[in-house]
Enzyme design. Sequence first.
Site, short mmCIF file in Angstrom:
data_model
loop_
_atom_site.label_atom_id
_atom_site.label_comp_id
_atom_site.label_asym_id
_atom_site.label_seq_id
_atom_site.Cartn_x
_atom_site.Cartn_y
_atom_site.Cartn_z
N ARG A 80 44.71 79.42 43.80
CA ARG A 80 43.60 78.80 43.40
C ARG A 80 43.64 79.24 41.76
O ARG A 80 43.06 80.27 41.13
CB ARG A 80 42.10 79.87 44.24
N HIS A 193 48.79 70.27 38.36
CA HIS A 193 46.69 70.57 38.91
C HIS A 193 46.20 71.78 37.55
O HIS A 193 45.95 72.78 38.48
CB HIS A 193 46.75 71.02 39.64
N GLU A 288 43.94 67.17 35.31
CA GLU A 288 45.02 67.06 35.95
C GLU A 288 45.61 65.99 36.04
O GLU A 288 46.08 64.69 36.21
CB GLU A 288 45.07 67.29 37.86
O1 LIG Z 1 41.85 72.81 47.26
P1 LIG Z 1 42.68 72.15 47.70
O2 LIG Z 1 43.67 72.48 47.78
O3 LIG Z 1 43.98 73.32 45.77
O4 LIG Z 1 42.54 71.08 45.70
C1 LIG Z 1 41.56 71.42 44.98
C2 LIG Z 1 41.28 70.56 44.48
O5 LIG Z 1 42.19 69.07 43.99
C3 LIG Z 1 42.00 67.76 43.46
O6 LIG Z 1 41.07 68.26 41.85
C4 LIG Z 1 41.37 67.08 44.08
O7 LIG Z 1 41.28 66.24 43.13
C5 LIG Z 1 40.32 67.53 44.13
O8 LIG Z 1 39.36 66.94 45.72
C6 LIG Z 1 40.03 68.71 45.64
O9 LIG Z 1 39.33 69.23 45.96
#
Ligand SMILES: O=P(O)(O)OC[C@H]1O[C@H](O)[C@H](O)[C@@H](O)[C@@H]1O
Length: 314
Positions: A80, A193, A288
């Site tokens: 995260r 990301h 991203e």
């Molecule tokens: O919680 P994760 O699987 O890491 O995803 C985190 C985020 O990633 C991206 O930004 C998507 O657009 C979001 O919809 C999602 O919540």
Amino acid sequence: MVERANKPKLPTLTSTPGLPPQATVTFADDNSSVTAELPTGESVKVLLYGATVISWKDAAGDEKLWLSEAAKLDGSKAVRGGIPIVFPVFGTAPDHPQTKDLPQHGFARTSRWEFLGKSTSESMAGRAADEPMVKLDFGLSSAAPGLDPKAAQHWPFKFNLIYSVTLSRESLTTSIVATNDDSAPFDCQVLLHTYLRVKDITTVSITGLQNATYIDKAKTTITAETDRVYTPSPPEADVTVLEKDAPRFRVARDNLAQVVVWNPWVDKAAGMADFAPKDGYRQMLCVEPGAVAGWQSVEAGDAFEGAQTITLVG
Ligand SMILES: O=P(O)(O)OC[C@H]1O[C@H](O)[C@H](O)[C@@H](O)[C@@H]1O
């Protein structure tokens, strides 16, 4: 030229008399991560799990990426924070036969990558030794021991990924090459990301999205949960993140037509066990770059390439 690492632990590099000192590349004691530092003090740290960049610091030691204090760095969960790699599916795609059974954001971020080696200014064509830079290369293939078992189970293609992380004084470039080693074409989506660290999200704005298909304002500000997929126009337009109207990060993209802007805000941050501190959403903004609208069809023997360069400005 890429120097191959044949030992798990690389010695600290020494300088050649008369030449500026080179970048140093060191491994964590448990070989879980590799850190590169320029002679001028800038550094980048990459966890082999996910080839996730988990730190990028300028010469003063100021961190440029946001990493949750509760992020799992032990390979039990996607990280995260930092820069997780999304491949071969963005989110989930229940209607897409090839990827419908893959976990959210695919398996690149939950596989252990191999460190392939480093290049420095001295060995890079066209780079003067007084412009220090270092490139770290990582690999993941369908035959890799570190591949998340869900990949082989649900995405049975032969593939090879090379991810390169290049640190220079003012910028960080991360680039991916996804090669199809199979005899059949495959579809994929790719996204970097990136969790940028900001001082106060309420003072942040973004330019470069004015003509994007999603929104048409001079600037985008973040005042609530935000999760938007933009397709900027022209496709290669830079996106700039400003704080108090001063440009901080300029994000350039190569062959990544979309930009996802994400901030979970209060409720979503509260609901994520690995998101800490809970008000950390104030110090982060995900910008991203990706190829996530539709699918990239990669023919047998062909490759998809995409890259971002984040430049520190101001
Ligand atoms: O919680 P994760 O699987 O890491 O995803 C985190 C985020 O990633 C991206 O930004 C998507 O657009 C979001 O919809 C999602 O919540």
